[in-house]
Motif scaffolding. Structure first.
Motif, PDB file in Angstrom:
ATOM      1  N   THR A   1       0.827  -1.104   0.037  1.00 58.29           N
ATOM      2  CA  THR A   1       0.035  -0.052   0.077  1.00 58.29           C
ATOM      3  C   THR A   1       0.814   1.273   0.126  1.00 58.29           C
ATOM      4  OG1 THR A   1      -0.013  -0.173   2.395  1.00 58.29           O
ATOM      5  CG2 THR A   1      -1.842  -1.182   1.067  1.00 58.29           C
ATOM      6  N   THR A   2       2.190   1.243  -0.051  1.00 54.62           N
ATOM      7  CA  THR A   2       3.079   2.271   0.182  1.00 54.62           C
ATOM      8  C   THR A   2       3.384   3.005  -1.350  1.00 54.62           C
ATOM      9  OG1 THR A   2       5.033   0.863   0.178  1.00 54.62           O
ATOM     10  CG2 THR A   2       4.165   1.460   2.120  1.00 54.62           C
ATOM     11  N   ARG A   3       2.891   2.185  -2.318  1.00 55.66           N
ATOM     12  CA  ARG A   3       3.057   2.965  -3.859  1.00 55.66           C
ATOM     13  C   ARG A   3       1.920   2.577  -4.353  1.00 55.66           C
ATOM     14  NH1 ARG A   3       3.247  -1.616  -6.712  1.00 55.66           N
ATOM     15  NH2 ARG A   3       4.327  -3.540  -5.871  1.00 55.66           N
ATOM     16  N   PRO A   4       1.751   3.311  -5.606  1.00 55.01           N
ATOM     17  CA  PRO A   4       0.790   3.021  -6.578  1.00 55.01           C
ATOM     18  C   PRO A   4       0.766   1.602  -7.161  1.00 55.01           C
ATOM     19  CG  PRO A   4       1.989   5.351  -7.162  1.00 55.01           C
ATOM     20  CD  PRO A   4       2.518   4.581  -6.035  1.00 55.01           C
ATOM     21  N   LEU A   5      -0.463   1.124  -7.365  1.00 50.99           N
ATOM     22  CA  LEU A   5      -0.348  -0.221  -7.885  1.00 50.99           C
ATOM     23  C   LEU A   5      -0.194  -0.391  -9.268  1.00 50.99           C
ATOM     24  CD1 LEU A   5      -3.661  -1.409  -6.020  1.00 50.99           C
ATOM     25  CD2 LEU A   5      -1.226  -1.626  -5.029  1.00 50.99           C
ATOM     26  N   ARG A   6       0.543  -0.967  -9.890  1.00 48.82           N
ATOM     27  CA  ARG A   6       1.017  -1.287 -11.338  1.00 48.82           C
ATOM     28  C   ARG A   6       0.153  -2.164 -11.949  1.00 48.82           C
ATOM     29  NH1 ARG A   6       7.000  -3.377 -10.005  1.00 48.82           N
ATOM     30  NH2 ARG A   6       5.330  -4.865  -8.835  1.00 48.82           N
ATOM     31  N   VAL A   7      -0.439  -1.650 -13.080  1.00 45.98           N
ATOM     32  CA  VAL A   7      -1.293  -2.320 -13.836  1.00 45.98           C
ATOM     33  C   VAL A   7      -0.817  -2.904 -15.260  1.00 45.98           C
ATOM     34  CG1 VAL A   7      -3.726  -2.110 -14.957  1.00 45.98           C
ATOM     35  CG2 VAL A   7      -3.385  -0.962 -12.531  1.00 45.98           C
ATOM     36  N   ALA A   8      -0.975  -3.923 -15.639  1.00 48.28           N
ATOM     37  CA  ALA A   8      -0.631  -4.257 -17.144  1.00 48.28           C
ATOM     38  C   ALA A   8      -1.985  -4.719 -17.870  1.00 48.28           C
ATOM     39  CB  ALA A   8       0.140  -5.634 -16.773  1.00 48.28           C
ATOM     40  N   LEU A   9      -1.899  -3.844 -18.895  1.00 47.96           N
ATOM     41  CA  LEU A   9      -3.375  -3.979 -19.755  1.00 47.96           C
ATOM     42  C   LEU A   9      -3.070  -4.838 -20.934  1.00 47.96           C
ATOM     43  CD1 LEU A   9      -5.982  -3.187 -20.740  1.00 47.96           C
ATOM     44  CD2 LEU A   9      -4.710  -0.929 -21.429  1.00 47.96           C
ATOM     45  N   VAL A  10      -3.762  -5.737 -21.048  1.00 48.08           N
ATOM     46  CA  VAL A  10      -3.621  -7.047 -22.167  1.00 48.08           C
ATOM     47  C   VAL A  10      -4.310  -6.592 -23.258  1.00 48.08           C
ATOM     48  CG1 VAL A  10      -3.367  -9.128 -22.910  1.00 48.08           C
ATOM     49  CG2 VAL A  10      -2.554  -8.906 -20.229  1.00 48.08           C
ATOM     50  N   GLY A  11      -3.988  -6.135 -24.164  1.00 50.67           N
ATOM     51  CA  GLY A  11      -4.946  -5.629 -25.472  1.00 50.67           C
ATOM     52  C   GLY A  11      -5.135  -3.993 -25.559  1.00 50.67           C
ATOM     53  N   TYR A  12      -4.776  -3.645 -26.613  1.00 47.19           N
ATOM     54  CA  TYR A  12      -4.882  -2.166 -26.755  1.00 47.19           C
ATOM     55  C   TYR A  12      -5.724  -1.720 -27.925  1.00 47.19           C
ATOM     56  CZ  TYR A  12      -3.384   2.711 -25.915  1.00 47.19           C
ATOM     57  OH  TYR A  12      -3.389   4.073 -25.584  1.00 47.19           O
ATOM     58  N   GLY A  13      -6.706  -2.460 -28.207  1.00 53.16           N
ATOM     59  CA  GLY A  13      -7.780  -2.241 -29.232  1.00 53.16           C
ATOM     60  C   GLY A  13      -8.894  -1.261 -28.738  1.00 53.16           C
ATOM     61  N   LEU A  14     -10.330  -1.312 -29.094  1.00 48.17           N
ATOM     62  CA  LEU A  14     -11.215  -0.697 -28.671  1.00 48.17           C
ATOM     63  C   LEU A  14     -11.242  -0.542 -27.239  1.00 48.17           C
ATOM     64  CD1 LEU A  14     -13.552   1.503 -28.901  1.00 48.17           C
ATOM     65  CD2 LEU A  14     -14.914  -0.408 -29.389  1.00 48.17           C
ATOM     66  N   ALA A  15     -11.402  -1.586 -26.412  1.00 49.04           N
ATOM     67  CA  ALA A  15     -11.541  -1.462 -25.079  1.00 49.04           C
ATOM     68  C   ALA A  15     -10.251  -1.113 -24.315  1.00 49.04           C
ATOM     69  CB  ALA A  15     -11.909  -3.274 -24.771  1.00 49.04           C
ATOM     70  N   GLY A  16      -9.182  -1.597 -24.702  1.00 47.29           N
ATOM     71  CA  GLY A  16      -7.922  -1.337 -24.074  1.00 47.29           C
ATOM     72  C   GLY A  16      -7.682   0.391 -24.261  1.00 47.29           C
ATOM     73  N   SER A  17      -7.632   0.750 -25.453  1.00 43.98           N
ATOM     74  CA  SER A  17      -7.234   2.295 -25.596  1.00 43.98           C
ATOM     75  C   SER A  17      -8.358   3.101 -25.196  1.00 43.98           C
ATOM     76  CB  SER A  17      -6.840   2.477 -26.975  1.00 43.98           C
ATOM     77  OG  SER A  17      -8.003   2.226 -27.738  1.00 43.98           O
ATOM     78  N   VAL A  18      -9.679   2.907 -25.395  1.00 41.03           N
ATOM     79  CA  VAL A  18     -10.620   3.739 -25.307  1.00 41.03           C
ATOM     80  C   VAL A  18     -11.281   3.893 -23.933  1.00 41.03           C
ATOM     81  CG1 VAL A  18     -13.072   4.640 -25.904  1.00 41.03           C
ATOM     82  CG2 VAL A  18     -11.270   4.023 -27.605  1.00 41.03           C
ATOM     83  N   PHE A  19     -11.287   2.765 -23.179  1.00 40.98           N
ATOM     84  CA  PHE A  19     -11.903   2.580 -21.993  1.00 40.98           C
ATOM     85  C   PHE A  19     -10.883   2.107 -20.899  1.00 40.98           C
ATOM     86  CE2 PHE A  19     -15.592   1.532 -24.652  1.00 40.98           C
ATOM     87  CZ  PHE A  19     -16.493   2.271 -24.043  1.00 40.98           C
ATOM     88  N   HIS A  20     -10.154   1.093 -20.764  1.00 36.62           N
ATOM     89  CA  HIS A  20      -9.565   0.584 -19.597  1.00 36.62           C
ATOM     90  C   HIS A  20      -8.120   1.689 -19.482  1.00 36.62           C
ATOM     91  CE1 HIS A  20     -11.774  -2.875 -18.788  1.00 36.62           C
ATOM     92  NE2 HIS A  20     -11.733  -3.042 -20.250  1.00 36.62           N
TER      93      HIS A  20
END
Length: 377
Positions: free
Chosen positions: A14-33
């Motif tokens: 909890t001492t740092r931002p949580l690192r997120v890995a995003l799988v997919g960078y089409g419509l869902a990945g780039s526009v929403f997530h």
């Protein structure tokens, strides 16, 4: 709808931002997530997984310092080396959802999966069981629970403004007479394409949240456009255990759009036209917490729905009801809070399984021309 409990996940540091890995960078990945993750306090978009060079370039330009990898396998390799992401978001094609979610859970990495979670309710329940066995966080991205009009309907129901609900009508209609191609319009069963599993995942989930489990489903799934391989104009009738009937429409072939919601009760009805503005804002590059003149998810008064009885809202009947602010950012804020505290997921795999059971029943109903009874448990 009551979801089965899930085992509390192990909370990341909890001492740092949580690192997120995003799988997919089409419509869902780039526009929403990607935009929503980046706008959430306590989360940071650390890695984007895509093998497409153009999308890799887009991600680098949009998110300074983001790591780019070509395969999700690199994420699991990092887990073995102590550099695992704190959360994996699966926004890749539908057929990859189950194997990628399984790999993340097996590596003890918390995971968010875009809808639909799986092709079947059985697969969704199996993923839920894996998450419970490993004590790893699993949630499904159902952003339409935070649409402005849906939040307004929930408020009207909670306040008793409509009386006893008799019928709920929900439409997610578009006018797209030309095919775009790609896996979403593929008729191959393994692709899990078509509108039933795409937009249908939203309207069915919303109906179950509002009115509880389904006991009977009738559906008509049609293929209208020349050259189309899978359903592009579908109707689903759901009978809920409490007696409410939901009539749900998803279509790409609607030349004149109907109301997004029409909710009919013993005291009054509510009619709302138009779509929540958040998707359009995200597509335009706007971001939650930006410098826009209007609040995020705010809707102007001329688009408000109307509440009343006996008169058409198109002729000024009923009383305008201020639309609640849409709030897609609330989903990832709830995810971040759950990861920090070990609390519940905002949308569970068991809820996704209930939704998928309705979608499976709709497929059978349309194929066989019969109403299908399902177990509400």
């Amino acid at each position: 709808m009551n979801a089965s409990p899930t085992a509390p996940p192990t909370a990341p540091p909890t001492t740092r931002p949580l690192r997120v890995a995003l799988v997919g960078y089409g419509l869902a990945g780039s526009v929403f997530h990607a935009p929503l993750v980046s706008a959430t306090e306590g989360l940071v978009l650390d890695t984007v997984v895509t093998s497409d060079p153009g999308r890799q370039a887009q991600a680098r330009e949009a998110y300074e310092g983001v790591r780019i990898v070509a395969s999700a396998a690199e994420l699991w390799d990092r887990a073995g080396g102590g550099d695992a992401p704190d959360l994996v978001v699966v926004a890749s094609p539908n057929k990859t959802h189950v194997p990628l979610a399984t790999a993340a859970l097996t590596a003890d990495i918390p995971v968010v999966v875009d809808k639909p979670l799986a092709a079947t309710a059985a697969e969704a329940r199996a993923l839920a069981a894996t998450a419970e066995r490993t004590g790893t966080f699993l949630s499904v991205f159902q952003n339409r629970r935070w649409d402005n009009d849906f939040l307004t309907v929930r408020k009207l129901l909670a306040d008793g403004e409509l009386g006893e609900i008799q019928r709920f009508e929900s439409r997610f209609e578009r006018w797209r007479p030309q095919l775009k191609g790609g896996w979403r319009e593929s008729g191959a069963p393994e692709e899990i394409g078509g509108l039933l599993y795409d937009l249908g995942s939203h309207v069915v989930d919303q109906a179950l949240v509002l009115f509880g489990p389904a006991v009977r489903v009738y559906a008509e799934a049609d293929v209208r456009r020349p050259g189309a391989e899978t359903d592009d104009d579908t109707f689903i009738a759901v009978t809920h255990a409490n007696g409410v009937r939901s009539h749900l429409y998803v279509s790409a072939t609607t030349a004149q759009l109907g109301p997004r919601f029409r909710v009919l009760g013993s005291r009054a009805g509510y009619v709302k036209y138009g779509l929540d503005p958040q998707e359009a804002a995200l597509r335009e590059g706007l971001r939650p917490g930006g410098d826009e003149d209007t609040l995020w998810g705010e809707e102007p008064p001329h688009l408000w729905g109307r509440l009343g009885s006996g008169e058409s809202p198109l002729t000024g009947g009923g009383i305008p009801v201020p639309t609640e602010h849409g709030d897609y950012p609330a989903y990832y804020a709830a995810v971040a809070a759950a990861l920090r505290t070990g609390g519940p997921a905002p949308v569970t795999a068991h809820e996704a399984a209930h939704c998928l059971a309705v979608l499976e029943a709709a497929l059978r109903s349309s194929r066989d021309g019969v109403a299908v009874d399902i177990d509400p448990a």
